[in-house]
Motif scaffolding. Structure first.
Motif, PDB file in Angstrom:
ATOM      1  N   HIS A   1       9.538  21.731 -72.990  1.00  0.00           N
ATOM      2  CA  HIS A   1       8.119  21.738 -73.307  1.00  0.00           C
ATOM      3  C   HIS A   1       7.636  23.184 -73.397  1.00  0.00           C
ATOM      4  CE1 HIS A   1       7.677  17.399 -72.383  1.00  0.00           C
ATOM      5  NE2 HIS A   1       8.588  17.655 -71.455  1.00  0.00           N
ATOM      6  N   GLU A   2       6.947  23.491 -74.476  1.00  0.00           N
ATOM      7  CA  GLU A   2       6.317  24.794 -74.595  1.00  0.00           C
ATOM      8  C   GLU A   2       4.914  24.706 -74.002  1.00  0.00           C
ATOM      9  OE1 GLU A   2       7.508  27.685 -75.708  1.00  0.00           O
ATOM     10  OE2 GLU A   2       9.498  26.844 -76.110  1.00  0.00           O
ATOM     11  N   VAL A   3       4.651  25.485 -72.960  1.00  0.00           N
ATOM     12  CA  VAL A   3       3.350  25.446 -72.283  1.00  0.00           C
ATOM     13  C   VAL A   3       2.809  26.871 -72.206  1.00  0.00           C
ATOM     14  CG1 VAL A   3       4.037  23.436 -70.925  1.00  0.00           C
ATOM     15  CG2 VAL A   3       4.369  25.732 -69.988  1.00  0.00           C
ATOM     16  N   PRO A   4       1.507  27.033 -71.995  1.00  0.00           N
ATOM     17  CA  PRO A   4       0.934  28.376 -71.875  1.00  0.00           C
ATOM     18  C   PRO A   4       1.619  29.167 -70.764  1.00  0.00           C
ATOM     19  CG  PRO A   4      -0.807  26.760 -72.126  1.00  0.00           C
ATOM     20  CD  PRO A   4       0.465  25.986 -71.943  1.00  0.00           C
ATOM     21  N   ALA A   5       1.750  30.453 -70.970  1.00  0.00           N
ATOM     22  CA  ALA A   5       2.365  31.326 -69.969  1.00  0.00           C
ATOM     23  C   ALA A   5       1.632  31.214 -68.641  1.00  0.00           C
ATOM     24  CB  ALA A   5       2.368  32.769 -70.458  1.00  0.00           C
ATOM     25  N   PHE A   6       2.361  31.347 -67.550  1.00  0.00           N
ATOM     26  CA  PHE A   6       1.777  31.192 -66.222  1.00  0.00           C
ATOM     27  C   PHE A   6       0.824  32.345 -65.892  1.00  0.00           C
ATOM     28  CE2 PHE A   6       6.042  29.018 -65.384  1.00  0.00           C
ATOM     29  CZ  PHE A   6       5.555  27.800 -65.839  1.00  0.00           C
ATOM     30  N   ASN A   7       1.091  33.521 -66.445  1.00  0.00           N
ATOM     31  CA  ASN A   7       0.201  34.654 -66.245  1.00  0.00           C
ATOM     32  C   ASN A   7      -1.021  34.495 -67.142  1.00  0.00           C
ATOM     33  OD1 ASN A   7      -0.705  37.511 -67.321  1.00  0.00           O
ATOM     34  ND2 ASN A   7       0.177  37.851 -65.282  1.00  0.00           N
ATOM     35  N   LEU A   8      -2.222  34.637 -66.558  1.00  0.00           N
ATOM     36  CA  LEU A   8      -3.454  34.369 -67.289  1.00  0.00           C
ATOM     37  C   LEU A   8      -3.593  35.261 -68.517  1.00  0.00           C
ATOM     38  CD1 LEU A   8      -6.064  32.738 -67.429  1.00  0.00           C
ATOM     39  CD2 LEU A   8      -7.144  34.449 -65.956  1.00  0.00           C
ATOM     40  N   ALA A   9      -3.264  36.538 -68.362  1.00  0.00           N
ATOM     41  CA  ALA A   9      -3.397  37.472 -69.486  1.00  0.00           C
ATOM     42  C   ALA A   9      -2.447  37.087 -70.614  1.00  0.00           C
ATOM     43  CB  ALA A   9      -3.135  38.900 -69.014  1.00  0.00           C
ATOM     44  N   ALA A  11      -1.228  34.102 -71.189  1.00  0.00           N
ATOM     45  CA  ALA A  11      -1.695  32.845 -71.774  1.00  0.00           C
ATOM     46  C   ALA A  11      -2.841  33.098 -72.735  1.00  0.00           C
ATOM     47  CB  ALA A  11      -2.126  31.890 -70.669  1.00  0.00           C
ATOM     48  N   ALA A  12      -3.755  34.005 -72.363  1.00  0.00           N
ATOM     49  CA  ALA A  12      -4.878  34.332 -73.230  1.00  0.00           C
ATOM     50  C   ALA A  12      -4.400  34.972 -74.527  1.00  0.00           C
ATOM     51  CB  ALA A  12      -5.847  35.258 -72.500  1.00  0.00           C
ATOM     52  N   ALA A  13      -3.267  35.648 -74.461  1.00  0.00           N
ATOM     53  CA  ALA A  13      -2.706  36.283 -75.653  1.00  0.00           C
ATOM     54  C   ALA A  13      -1.888  35.316 -76.497  1.00  0.00           C
ATOM     55  CB  ALA A  13      -1.839  37.471 -75.240  1.00  0.00           C
ATOM     56  N   GLY A  14      -1.818  34.058 -76.059  1.00  0.00           N
ATOM     57  CA  GLY A  14      -1.110  33.048 -76.834  1.00  0.00           C
ATOM     58  C   GLY A  14       0.367  32.928 -76.504  1.00  0.00           C
ATOM     59  N   LYS A  15       0.827  33.616 -75.465  1.00  0.00           N
ATOM     60  CA  LYS A  15       2.241  33.540 -75.108  1.00  0.00           C
ATOM     61  C   LYS A  15       2.529  32.227 -74.383  1.00  0.00           C
ATOM     62  CE  LYS A  15       2.863  38.552 -74.733  1.00  0.00           C
ATOM     63  NZ  LYS A  15       3.277  39.669 -73.848  1.00  0.00           N
ATOM     64  N   THR A  16       3.747  31.736 -74.526  1.00  0.00           N
ATOM     65  CA  THR A  16       4.155  30.483 -73.905  1.00  0.00           C
ATOM     66  C   THR A  16       5.456  30.676 -73.131  1.00  0.00           C
ATOM     67  OG1 THR A  16       5.418  29.766 -75.849  1.00  0.00           O
ATOM     68  CG2 THR A  16       3.072  29.149 -75.748  1.00  0.00           C
TER      69      THR A  16
END
Length: 222
Positions: A1-9, A11-16
């Motif tokens: 499963h591709e999910v948002p990165a655990f680090n908030l920054a 995740a905000a940048a679209g990393k998974t």
């Protein structure tokens, strides 16, 4: 499963990140509240403690009995109802009062449940509708009686309450249970409302998962 990165920054940048599920284990929802309870009140995990968990959510009342922080596998279950039913009964009582005091008005006088839910979080709950302001404390007799009935119906699920030493309340409606619980289970003096009870289950499972990860052990089965 591709999910948002655990680090908030990130995740905000679209990393998974990629998460691989190796196994699925089905557990009782109220077990998360038990984990949270033992973390908040460590004495609840004492071998002499038999704890009754009551998780009062939006649509269900989940129950679970435990000893020493470990659940009894055959003393758990769920009942329909929850905060939604409680609010429905409040709405009916308020609507009946409006019809009685304003016979010329028509309609069902129902508003979004969130208005009542927000009011119940205050120290003096009331709702303001077109016909006026209504103190919910004057309209909760039927709702509270329904709560008591739900609690009585939970007793067969846990087989008996005679050996319970403490009751722990979780879920978004935890504080609504506090007084009815004392009347239905008068012999149990210790009643604990978990901190931020609406998040207790998630918080408990998070703590459990983190402890297992740190210990490098597989989840407990059984």
């Amino acid at each position: 499963h591709e999910v948002p990165a655990f680090n908030l920054a990130d995740a905000a940048a679209g990393k998974t990140v990629r998460v691989v599920i190796h196994e699925v284990v089905v557990l009782a929802q109220a077990l998360g509240a038990l984990f949270a309870a033992c973390e908040q009140e460590q004495q609840l995990s004492s071998p002499s403690e038999r704890v009754l968990i009551l998780d009062y959510g939006w649509h269900t009342l989940d129950v679970l009995a435990s000893k020493g922080g470990r659940p009894f596998p055959h003393r758990l279950g769920a009942l329909p109802g929850g905060v939604a039913s409680y609010i429905d009964n409040l709405q009916r009582s308020v609507a009946d009062t409006i019809r009685k005091n304003h016979p010329g008005l028509s309609g069902n006088f129902r508003v979004p449940s969130g208005i009542y839910e927000d009011a119940l979080k205050t120290t003096s709950p009331c709702v303001t509708l077109g016909p006026g302001t209504f103190q919910l404390g004057l309209h909760d007799s039927v709702a509270v009686e329904r709560l008591r009935n739900d609690l009585q119906s939970a007793v067969p699920l846990i087989q008996t309450s005679a050996d319970i030493t403490s009751i722990v309340l979780a879920g978004g409606g935890a504080r609504l249970l506090r007084d009815p619980v004392r009347s239905v289970f008068p012999g149990i003096n210790r009643v604990v409302v978990l901190d931020d009870p609406q998040f207790a289950i998630a918080r408990g499972y998070l703590a459990f998962g983190e402890s297992r990860a740190l210990a490098g052990r597989e989840p407990v089965r059984g």
